[in-house]
Write a protein that holds these residues in place. Structure first.
Motif, PDB file in Angstrom:
ATOM      1  N   ALA A  18      25.553 -41.655  11.781  1.00 17.33           N
ATOM      2  CA  ALA A  18      26.676 -40.864  11.255  1.00 17.33           C
ATOM      3  C   ALA A  18      27.111 -41.371   9.888  1.00 17.33           C
ATOM      4  O   ALA A  18      27.478 -40.585   9.006  1.00 17.33           O
ATOM      5  CB  ALA A  18      27.841 -40.915  12.231  1.00 17.33           C
ATOM      6  N   PRO A  20      26.406 -38.723   5.951  1.00 12.92           N
ATOM      7  CA  PRO A  20      27.689 -38.013   5.868  1.00 12.92           C
ATOM      8  C   PRO A  20      27.488 -36.577   5.400  1.00 12.92           C
ATOM      9  O   PRO A  20      26.549 -36.281   4.657  1.00 12.92           O
ATOM     10  CB  PRO A  20      28.484 -38.830   4.836  1.00 12.92           C
ATOM     11  CG  PRO A  20      27.424 -39.460   3.983  1.00 12.92           C
ATOM     12  CD  PRO A  20      26.266 -39.737   4.898  1.00 12.92           C
ATOM     13  N   VAL A  59      29.099 -34.305  10.423  1.00 15.12           N
ATOM     14  CA  VAL A  59      29.719 -35.628  10.324  1.00 15.12           C
ATOM     15  C   VAL A  59      30.437 -35.781   8.987  1.00 15.12           C
ATOM     16  O   VAL A  59      29.899 -35.447   7.935  1.00 15.12           O
ATOM     17  CB  VAL A  59      28.656 -36.741  10.449  1.00 15.12           C
ATOM     18  CG1 VAL A  59      29.304 -38.120  10.330  1.00 15.12           C
ATOM     19  CG2 VAL A  59      27.928 -36.621  11.771  1.00 15.12           C
ATOM     20  N   LYS A  60      31.668 -36.293   9.047  1.00 14.94           N
ATOM     21  CA  LYS A  60      32.409 -36.658   7.841  1.00 14.94           C
ATOM     22  C   LYS A  60      33.014 -38.032   8.064  1.00 14.94           C
ATOM     23  O   LYS A  60      33.419 -38.361   9.191  1.00 14.94           O
ATOM     24  CB  LYS A  60      33.513 -35.644   7.546  1.00 14.94           C
ATOM     25  CG  LYS A  60      33.006 -34.262   7.173  1.00 14.94           C
ATOM     26  CD  LYS A  60      34.152 -33.318   6.859  1.00 14.94           C
ATOM     27  CE  LYS A  60      33.630 -31.927   6.486  1.00 14.94           C
ATOM     28  NZ  LYS A  60      34.735 -30.994   6.190  1.00 14.94           N
ATOM     29  N   HIS A  61      33.073 -38.843   7.017  1.00 16.48           N
ATOM     30  CA  HIS A  61      33.724 -40.151   7.167  1.00 16.48           C
ATOM     31  C   HIS A  61      34.371 -40.574   5.852  1.00 16.48           C
ATOM     32  O   HIS A  61      33.978 -40.131   4.779  1.00 16.48           O
ATOM     33  CB  HIS A  61      32.727 -41.211   7.669  1.00 16.48           C
ATOM     34  CG  HIS A  61      31.800 -41.739   6.605  1.00 16.48           C
ATOM     35  ND1 HIS A  61      30.517 -41.313   6.450  1.00 16.48           N
ATOM     36  CD2 HIS A  61      31.997 -42.685   5.646  1.00 16.48           C
ATOM     37  CE1 HIS A  61      29.946 -41.958   5.459  1.00 16.48           C
ATOM     38  NE2 HIS A  61      30.819 -42.788   4.948  1.00 16.48           N
ATOM     39  N   ILE A  74      35.741 -41.539  11.171  1.00 23.20           N
ATOM     40  CA  ILE A  74      34.608 -40.627  11.331  1.00 23.20           C
ATOM     41  C   ILE A  74      35.025 -39.437  12.190  1.00 23.20           C
ATOM     42  O   ILE A  74      35.553 -39.619  13.290  1.00 23.20           O
ATOM     43  CB  ILE A  74      33.410 -41.335  11.990  1.00 23.20           C
ATOM     44  CG1 ILE A  74      32.990 -42.558  11.157  1.00 23.20           C
ATOM     45  CG2 ILE A  74      32.237 -40.385  12.144  1.00 23.20           C
ATOM     46  CD1 ILE A  74      31.866 -43.365  11.778  1.00 23.20           C
ATOM     47  N   SER A  75      34.790 -38.236  11.686  1.00 24.84           N
ATOM     48  CA  SER A  75      35.089 -37.027  12.456  1.00 24.84           C
ATOM     49  C   SER A  75      33.795 -36.272  12.741  1.00 24.84           C
ATOM     50  O   SER A  75      32.856 -36.284  11.931  1.00 24.84           O
ATOM     51  CB  SER A  75      36.060 -36.124  11.686  1.00 24.84           C
ATOM     52  OG  SER A  75      35.474 -35.659  10.493  1.00 24.84           O
ATOM     53  N   LEU A  76      33.745 -35.644  13.909  1.00 25.39           N
ATOM     54  CA  LEU A  76      32.583 -34.876  14.338  1.00 25.39           C
ATOM     55  C   LEU A  76      33.030 -33.442  14.628  1.00 25.39           C
ATOM     56  O   LEU A  76      33.850 -33.224  15.511  1.00 25.39           O
ATOM     57  CB  LEU A  76      31.963 -35.475  15.602  1.00 25.39           C
ATOM     58  CG  LEU A  76      31.642 -36.977  15.602  1.00 25.39           C
ATOM     59  CD1 LEU A  76      31.109 -37.380  16.962  1.00 25.39           C
ATOM     60  CD2 LEU A  76      30.630 -37.304  14.529  1.00 25.39           C
TER      61      LEU A  76
END
Length: 296
Positions: free
Chosen positions: A185, A189, A207-209, A222-224
């Protein structure tokens, strides 16, 4: 402008009077002649800065601040002493009981500057707690799975309710890495990766972080975002369009076969009945005929 609330504690009455008369115009001053009396004032007032004499008969200033730190951790605590008790100062500051250590007799300008600096720290602490509380609420109620992962070691230390439900977890354990590939992840990104949810289903998530500091620890947030349904929809849409194109091609093919192809065959039969195979015109005709047939 709101005045800074300062509590001054000293067992000598003259010192209380001097402090009050010196600072009463600049600050909202509270005075107490003992630690117990000081605690009562803390219970009834939102004190910002506490200044206490170290050597008092019933309870020392540091001992009092040990209790204050537990009950009112945000207050800024300052010790006054007439002795160069550096060992006490060192220990109390290191343990976080005391912010500053000031020797008697105190200087007005120096002590005033210390109080001002103390209040800045107090205000920042309050603002940070407010922001952290707001951030915590956003974190807890976010509609997508969110994790907090340490930058060092990539250890998952916190997950919101949505994340716990997504992976069907009751608590964060070492097995989280089997479900949620943290390293992948972080390496990818803003990309789509595959993860297994709590039901064993393969889900495709975006995925974003971002880098944050969580409780004084360098972390990643971290967001999913589950994209499986959207991806499946796009896949089905493409398949549907492809299927419709195939049907259209077959229909067109049948129309060509049943229409022009049969007419060409009939045309060929007519020509063959009229012309001799040895005739050059016959050969030219058959060449054009074959070219048209191959094209169709």
């Amino acid at each position: 402008m709101k005045k800074i609330k300062v509590l001054y504690i000293d067992d000598e009455e003259i010192n209380l009077e001097v402090f009050y008369s010196t600072f009463r115009k600049k600050y909202q001053v509270f005075t107490a002649s003992s630690a117990d009396e000081g605690m009562m004032l803390l219970d009834d007032n939102d004190i910002n800065v506490i200044i206490s004499d170290q050597r008092m008969p019933l309870k020392s200033g540091v001992s009092f601040f040990e209790e204050v730190k537990v009950k009112y951790p945000d207050t800024i605590r300052i010790i006054l002493t007439a002795y160069a008790d550096y060992e006490t100062a060192y220990e109390s500051i290191n343990r976080g009981y005391v912010y500053r250590f000031v020797q008697k007799p105190w200087d007005f300008e120096e002590l005033s500057n210390i109080i001002e600096d103390s209040y800045k720290i107090y205000s920042l602490t309050k603002k940070n707690k407010t922001l952290l509380s707001q951030y915590q609420q956003l974190f807890d109620h976010h509609t997508v799975p969110v994790f907090i992962v340490t930058r060092e070691g990539h250890k998952v230390i916190k997950a919101n309710k949505c994340a716990m439900d997504f992976f069907d977890l009751e608590e964060i354990g070492d097995d989280i890495d089997k479900l949620f590939p943290v390293k992948l992840a972080l390496e990818k990104p803003n990309q789509i990766i595959s993860v297994l949810n709590g039901k064993g289903e393969n889900r495709k998530v975006a995925v974003k972080h971002e880098e944050i500091n969580w409780e004084k620890t360098a972390c990643y947030l971290i967001s999913l975002e589950d994209q499986t349904d959207a991806i499946d929809y796009e896949k089905k849409k493409v398949e549907f369009i492809s299927e419709m194109q195939d049907k259209e091609r077959k229909q067109l093919s049948m129309e060509l076969h049943d229409g022009y192809a049969q007419d060409l065959v009939l045309l060929k039969l007519y020509f063959e009945s009229l012309a001799s195979p040895n005739n050059p015109i016959y050969q030219d005709f058959m060449g054009v005929y074959q070219k048209i047939t191959n094209g169709i």
